[in-house]
Write an enzyme that holds these catalytic residues in place. Structure first.
Site: not given
Length: 330
Positions: A115, A242, A303
Protein backbone atom coordinates in the site's frame (compact mmCIF):
# COMPACT_ATOMS: atom_id res chain seq x y z
CA UNK A 1 -8.06 -22.36 8.02
CA UNK A 2 -4.62 -21.75 6.62
CA UNK A 3 -1.60 -23.49 8.07
CA UNK A 4 -0.38 -20.43 9.98
CA UNK A 5 -2.97 -20.85 12.71
CA UNK A 6 -0.96 -23.83 13.96
CA UNK A 7 0.99 -24.12 17.17
CA UNK A 8 4.23 -23.75 15.16
CA UNK A 9 3.15 -20.30 14.02
CA UNK A 10 2.57 -19.24 17.65
CA UNK A 11 6.09 -20.40 18.51
CA UNK A 12 7.51 -18.54 15.51
CA UNK A 13 5.61 -15.36 16.49
CA UNK A 14 7.34 -15.62 19.87
CA UNK A 15 10.69 -15.50 18.08
CA UNK A 16 9.95 -12.05 16.65
CA UNK A 17 11.84 -9.61 18.84
CA UNK A 18 10.96 -5.97 19.45
CA UNK A 19 13.28 -3.03 19.92
CA UNK A 20 13.16 0.74 19.85
CA UNK A 21 15.63 2.84 17.93
CA UNK A 22 16.11 6.55 18.49
CA UNK A 23 16.07 8.28 15.10
CA UNK A 24 15.37 11.84 14.02
CA UNK A 25 14.26 12.79 17.52
CA UNK A 26 11.74 9.94 17.89
CA UNK A 27 11.74 6.48 19.41
CA UNK A 28 10.61 4.15 16.64
CA UNK A 29 9.54 0.54 17.11
CA UNK A 30 11.13 -2.21 15.01
CA UNK A 31 10.06 -5.86 15.00
CA UNK A 32 12.66 -8.32 13.76
CA UNK A 33 13.48 -11.98 13.28
CA UNK A 34 16.46 -13.78 11.74
CA UNK A 35 20.22 -13.88 12.17
CA UNK A 36 22.13 -10.60 12.20
CA UNK A 37 24.59 -12.00 9.66
CA UNK A 38 21.82 -12.76 7.11
CA UNK A 39 20.80 -10.58 4.14
CA UNK A 40 18.19 -8.08 5.31
CA UNK A 41 14.62 -7.47 4.16
CA UNK A 42 12.83 -4.36 5.46
CA UNK A 43 9.02 -4.43 5.37
CA UNK A 44 7.12 -1.13 5.10
CA UNK A 45 3.43 -1.17 6.01
CA UNK A 46 0.45 0.81 4.70
CA UNK A 47 -2.81 1.87 6.37
CA UNK A 48 -4.53 0.51 8.46
CA UNK A 49 -1.44 -1.60 8.94
CA UNK A 50 1.51 -1.85 11.29
CA UNK A 51 4.46 -4.24 11.70
CA UNK A 52 1.98 -7.04 12.55
CA UNK A 53 0.72 -7.04 8.94
CA UNK A 54 3.97 -8.76 7.95
CA UNK A 55 3.88 -11.57 10.54
CA UNK A 56 3.62 -14.39 7.98
CA UNK A 57 6.25 -12.98 5.64
CA UNK A 58 8.72 -12.20 8.45
CA UNK A 59 8.62 -15.77 9.70
CA UNK A 60 8.91 -17.22 6.18
CA UNK A 61 11.91 -15.11 5.13
CA UNK A 62 13.69 -15.78 8.45
CA UNK A 63 13.21 -19.54 7.95
CA UNK A 64 14.69 -19.14 4.47
CA UNK A 65 17.88 -17.53 5.81
CA UNK A 66 17.08 -13.81 5.70
CA UNK A 67 16.76 -11.23 8.48
CA UNK A 68 13.38 -9.51 8.51
CA UNK A 69 12.85 -6.09 10.04
CA UNK A 70 9.47 -4.36 10.14
CA UNK A 71 9.24 -0.87 11.63
CA UNK A 72 6.10 0.94 12.65
CA UNK A 73 6.23 4.31 10.87
CA UNK A 74 6.36 7.41 13.10
CA UNK A 75 2.97 7.94 14.73
CA UNK A 76 1.88 4.35 13.98
CA UNK A 77 1.75 1.29 16.23
CA UNK A 78 4.34 1.38 19.01
CA UNK A 79 6.42 4.17 17.43
CA UNK A 80 6.35 7.61 18.99
CA UNK A 81 4.15 10.38 17.61
CA UNK A 82 5.93 13.33 16.03
CA UNK A 83 5.44 16.53 18.06
CA UNK A 84 3.18 17.92 15.31
CA UNK A 85 1.57 15.02 13.43
CA UNK A 86 -0.17 17.48 11.09
CA UNK A 87 3.24 18.45 9.69
CA UNK A 88 4.44 14.90 8.96
CA UNK A 89 5.26 14.08 5.32
CA UNK A 90 6.37 11.15 3.21
CA UNK A 91 9.88 12.66 3.31
CA UNK A 92 9.92 12.01 7.08
CA UNK A 93 9.11 8.33 6.54
CA UNK A 94 11.79 8.01 3.85
CA UNK A 95 14.41 9.63 6.11
CA UNK A 96 13.30 7.52 9.08
CA UNK A 97 13.77 4.35 7.00
CA UNK A 98 17.33 5.36 6.11
CA UNK A 99 18.06 6.30 9.75
CA UNK A 100 16.67 3.01 11.09
CA UNK A 101 19.01 1.08 8.77
CA UNK A 102 21.96 3.25 9.77
CA UNK A 103 21.23 2.82 13.47
CA UNK A 104 21.14 -0.98 12.99
CA UNK A 105 24.38 -0.85 10.93
CA UNK A 106 22.64 -2.28 7.87
CA UNK A 107 24.16 -1.05 4.62
CA UNK A 108 21.96 -2.72 1.97
CA UNK A 109 18.47 -4.21 1.98
CA UNK A 110 15.63 -5.60 -0.02
CA UNK A 111 12.61 -3.33 0.48
CA UNK A 112 9.06 -4.69 0.54
CA UNK A 113 6.30 -2.07 0.64
CA UNK A 114 2.57 -2.64 0.95
CA UNK A 115 0.00 0.00 0.00
CA UNK A 116 1.51 3.43 0.78
CA UNK A 117 4.67 1.58 1.93
CA UNK A 118 5.31 1.54 -1.84
CA UNK A 119 5.21 5.35 -1.85
CA UNK A 120 8.06 5.19 0.66
CA UNK A 121 9.95 2.29 -0.96
CA UNK A 122 10.51 3.74 -4.45
CA UNK A 123 11.58 7.27 -3.41
CA UNK A 124 13.79 5.65 -0.77
CA UNK A 125 15.54 3.75 -3.58
CA UNK A 126 15.85 6.94 -5.66
CA UNK A 127 17.34 8.91 -2.78
CA UNK A 128 19.50 6.14 -1.29
CA UNK A 129 20.32 3.92 -4.29
CA UNK A 130 23.37 2.46 -2.55
CA UNK A 131 21.12 1.04 0.22
CA UNK A 132 18.65 -0.86 -1.99
CA UNK A 133 19.24 -4.25 -3.67
CA UNK A 134 15.69 -4.78 -4.93
CA UNK A 135 12.07 -3.82 -4.29
CA UNK A 136 8.79 -5.68 -4.05
CA UNK A 137 5.59 -3.67 -3.75
CA UNK A 138 2.17 -5.05 -3.00
CA UNK A 139 -1.06 -3.27 -3.90
CA UNK A 140 0.42 -0.06 -5.37
CA UNK A 141 2.72 0.70 -8.31
CA UNK A 142 5.47 3.29 -8.59
CA UNK A 143 3.70 6.64 -8.42
CA UNK A 144 4.60 9.06 -11.23
CA UNK A 145 5.35 12.72 -10.45
CA UNK A 146 2.17 14.54 -9.38
CA UNK A 147 0.36 11.19 -9.21
CA UNK A 148 -2.77 12.30 -7.39
CA UNK A 149 -2.96 15.82 -8.78
CA UNK A 150 -2.66 15.22 -12.51
CA UNK A 151 -2.45 11.51 -13.29
CA UNK A 152 -5.00 9.71 -11.11
CA UNK A 153 -7.96 11.81 -10.10
CA UNK A 154 -9.77 10.28 -7.14
CA UNK A 155 -13.59 10.21 -7.30
CA UNK A 156 -15.59 12.46 -4.98
CA UNK A 157 -16.88 10.42 -2.01
CA UNK A 158 -13.97 7.94 -2.25
CA UNK A 159 -12.31 7.52 1.16
CA UNK A 160 -8.95 9.25 0.40
CA UNK A 161 -10.81 12.36 -0.81
CA UNK A 162 -12.96 12.40 2.32
CA UNK A 163 -10.05 11.80 4.68
CA UNK A 164 -8.05 14.62 3.07
CA UNK A 165 -10.45 17.11 4.67
CA UNK A 166 -9.12 18.07 8.12
CA UNK A 167 -11.63 17.10 10.79
CA UNK A 168 -13.92 15.01 8.62
CA UNK A 169 -12.46 11.55 9.33
CA UNK A 170 -11.93 12.54 12.96
CA UNK A 171 -15.66 13.25 13.33
CA UNK A 172 -16.58 10.11 11.39
CA UNK A 173 -14.23 7.80 13.35
CA UNK A 174 -15.09 9.51 16.65
CA UNK A 175 -18.58 7.97 16.60
CA UNK A 176 -17.09 4.50 17.14
CA UNK A 177 -14.47 2.77 19.24
CA UNK A 178 -11.07 2.19 17.62
CA UNK A 179 -11.70 -1.53 17.15
CA UNK A 180 -14.84 -0.82 15.09
CA UNK A 181 -12.98 1.72 12.93
CA UNK A 182 -10.19 -0.79 12.15
CA UNK A 183 -12.77 -3.53 11.54
CA UNK A 184 -14.73 -1.33 9.13
CA UNK A 185 -11.59 -0.31 7.24
CA UNK A 186 -10.52 -3.95 6.82
CA UNK A 187 -14.00 -4.83 5.51
CA UNK A 188 -14.08 -1.81 3.17
CA UNK A 189 -10.58 -2.25 1.75
CA UNK A 190 -11.07 -5.96 1.08
CA UNK A 191 -13.87 -5.20 -1.44
CA UNK A 192 -13.11 -5.40 -5.15
CA UNK A 193 -15.15 -2.28 -6.06
CA UNK A 194 -14.44 1.32 -5.10
CA UNK A 195 -16.44 2.16 -1.99
CA UNK A 196 -17.94 5.59 -2.63
CA UNK A 197 -19.98 7.50 -0.03
CA UNK A 198 -22.96 9.63 -1.04
CA UNK A 199 -22.97 13.33 -0.29
CA UNK A 200 -24.89 12.88 2.97
CA UNK A 201 -23.00 9.77 4.09
CA UNK A 202 -19.65 9.20 5.82
CA UNK A 203 -17.13 6.46 5.02
CA UNK A 204 -17.88 4.49 8.20
CA UNK A 205 -21.57 4.39 7.15
CA UNK A 206 -20.60 2.21 4.17
CA UNK A 207 -20.18 -0.81 6.47
CA UNK A 208 -23.20 -2.42 8.10
CA UNK A 209 -22.53 -3.54 11.70
CA UNK A 210 -23.63 -7.06 10.72
CA UNK A 211 -20.98 -7.42 7.97
CA UNK A 212 -18.53 -10.18 8.94
CA UNK A 213 -14.76 -9.74 8.89
CA UNK A 214 -12.97 -11.26 5.88
CA UNK A 215 -12.56 -15.02 6.44
CA UNK A 216 -8.75 -14.78 6.62
CA UNK A 217 -8.79 -12.07 9.33
CA UNK A 218 -9.48 -13.33 12.84
CA UNK A 219 -10.90 -11.62 15.91
CA UNK A 220 -7.43 -12.12 17.42
CA UNK A 221 -5.89 -10.21 14.51
CA UNK A 222 -8.44 -7.43 14.98
CA UNK A 223 -7.54 -7.23 18.69
CA UNK A 224 -3.84 -6.90 17.80
CA UNK A 225 -4.53 -4.03 15.39
CA UNK A 226 -7.03 -2.31 17.67
CA UNK A 227 -4.61 -2.38 20.63
CA UNK A 228 -1.96 -0.62 18.55
CA UNK A 229 -4.31 1.99 17.07
CA UNK A 230 -5.71 2.63 20.55
CA UNK A 231 -2.17 3.53 21.52
CA UNK A 232 -1.30 5.61 18.42
CA UNK A 233 -4.68 7.02 17.42
CA UNK A 234 -5.17 8.16 13.82
CA UNK A 235 -3.60 11.64 13.81
CA UNK A 236 -0.41 10.76 11.96
CA UNK A 237 -2.16 8.10 9.86
CA UNK A 238 -4.62 10.64 8.47
CA UNK A 239 -1.79 13.06 7.72
CA UNK A 240 0.45 10.51 5.97
CA UNK A 241 -0.75 9.25 3.56
CA UNK A 242 -4.08 11.03 3.08
CA UNK A 243 -3.35 14.70 3.72
CA UNK A 244 -0.01 14.59 1.92
CA UNK A 245 -1.21 12.81 -1.23
CA UNK A 246 -0.80 15.98 -3.31
CA UNK A 247 2.96 15.65 -2.66
CA UNK A 248 3.21 12.04 -3.82
CA UNK A 249 5.61 11.30 -6.66
CA UNK A 250 7.29 14.68 -6.74
CA UNK A 251 10.59 13.78 -5.07
CA UNK A 252 12.90 13.47 -8.08
CA UNK A 253 12.86 14.91 -11.59
CA UNK A 254 12.73 12.18 -14.31
CA UNK A 255 12.77 9.37 -11.75
CA UNK A 256 14.05 5.94 -12.75
CA UNK A 257 14.42 3.01 -10.36
CA UNK A 258 17.07 0.73 -11.87
CA UNK A 259 17.12 -2.10 -9.31
CA UNK A 260 15.06 -5.25 -9.92
CA UNK A 261 11.45 -4.73 -8.84
CA UNK A 262 8.37 -6.89 -8.63
CA UNK A 263 4.86 -5.61 -8.12
CA UNK A 264 2.29 -8.04 -6.76
CA UNK A 265 -1.35 -7.09 -7.26
CA UNK A 266 -4.50 -8.94 -6.28
CA UNK A 267 -6.77 -9.33 -9.30
CA UNK A 268 -9.68 -8.25 -7.10
CA UNK A 269 -7.85 -5.27 -5.55
CA UNK A 270 -10.04 -2.14 -5.72
CA UNK A 271 -6.90 -0.08 -6.44
CA UNK A 272 -7.05 -1.37 -10.04
CA UNK A 273 -10.42 0.42 -10.37
CA UNK A 274 -9.08 3.85 -9.34
CA UNK A 275 -9.35 5.92 -12.55
CA UNK A 276 -6.10 5.62 -14.48
CA UNK A 277 -4.19 3.20 -12.24
CA UNK A 278 -5.17 -0.12 -13.85
CA UNK A 279 -4.38 1.26 -17.30
CA UNK A 280 -1.07 2.78 -16.10
CA UNK A 281 0.04 -0.67 -14.87
CA UNK A 282 -1.37 -2.83 -17.68
CA UNK A 283 -0.24 -0.56 -20.54
CA UNK A 284 3.34 -0.76 -19.31
CA UNK A 285 3.55 3.01 -18.79
CA UNK A 286 4.79 2.29 -15.25
CA UNK A 287 7.93 0.79 -16.85
CA UNK A 288 9.06 4.28 -17.87
CA UNK A 289 9.97 4.64 -14.20
CA UNK A 290 10.72 1.04 -13.20
CA UNK A 291 12.18 -0.56 -16.33
CA UNK A 292 13.16 -3.81 -14.57
CA UNK A 293 9.74 -4.49 -13.08
CA UNK A 294 7.81 -7.72 -13.24
CA UNK A 295 4.08 -7.52 -12.43
CA UNK A 296 2.38 -10.55 -10.92
CA UNK A 297 -1.39 -10.84 -10.43
CA UNK A 298 -2.83 -13.09 -7.73
CA UNK A 299 -6.27 -14.51 -8.62
CA UNK A 300 -9.03 -13.51 -6.15
CA UNK A 301 -6.50 -11.37 -4.30
CA UNK A 302 -7.76 -8.25 -2.55
CA UNK A 303 -5.82 -5.26 -1.21
CA UNK A 304 -4.65 -7.35 1.78
CA UNK A 305 -2.62 -10.02 -0.01
CA UNK A 306 0.03 -10.62 2.71
CA UNK A 307 -2.71 -11.63 5.14
CA UNK A 308 -5.26 -13.07 2.71
CA UNK A 309 -2.89 -15.37 0.81
CA UNK A 310 0.24 -15.57 2.98
CA UNK A 311 1.59 -18.78 1.43
CA UNK A 312 1.33 -17.36 -2.11
CA UNK A 313 2.93 -14.05 -1.13
CA UNK A 314 5.70 -15.87 0.77
CA UNK A 315 6.41 -18.01 -2.29
CA UNK A 316 6.66 -14.95 -4.59
CA UNK A 317 8.76 -13.01 -2.08
CA UNK A 318 11.20 -15.87 -1.54
CA UNK A 319 11.55 -16.49 -5.25
CA UNK A 320 12.50 -12.82 -5.74
CA UNK A 321 14.87 -12.76 -2.75
CA UNK A 322 16.62 -15.99 -3.71
CA UNK A 323 17.05 -14.84 -7.32
CA UNK A 324 18.66 -11.57 -6.22
CA UNK A 325 20.40 -12.29 -2.96
CA UNK A 326 23.80 -12.02 -4.68
CA UNK A 327 23.04 -8.28 -4.85
CA UNK A 328 23.46 -7.93 -1.07
CA UNK A 329 26.61 -10.04 -0.80
CA UNK A 330 28.79 -8.47 1.88
Amino acid sequence: MHQFTTHTHTIAMDQITHKFVQVNGLKLHVAEIGLESSPVVIFLHGFPEIWYTWRYQMIAVAKAGFRAIAPDFRGYGLSEQPAEPEKATFADLINDTASILDSLNISKVFVIGKDFGAIVAYPFALQYPEKVAGIITIGLPFMPPGAFTTEFVLPEGFYPRRWQEPGRAEADFGRFDVKTVVRNVYILFSQSELQIANENQEIMDLVKPSTPLPSWFTEEDLEAYAALYEKSGFRTALQVPYRTMHMVGSEVQNPKVEVPTTMIMGEADYVLKIPGIGEYIRSGEVKKYVPNQETIYVPHGTHFLPEQFPEKVNELVLEFLNNHKHLVAV
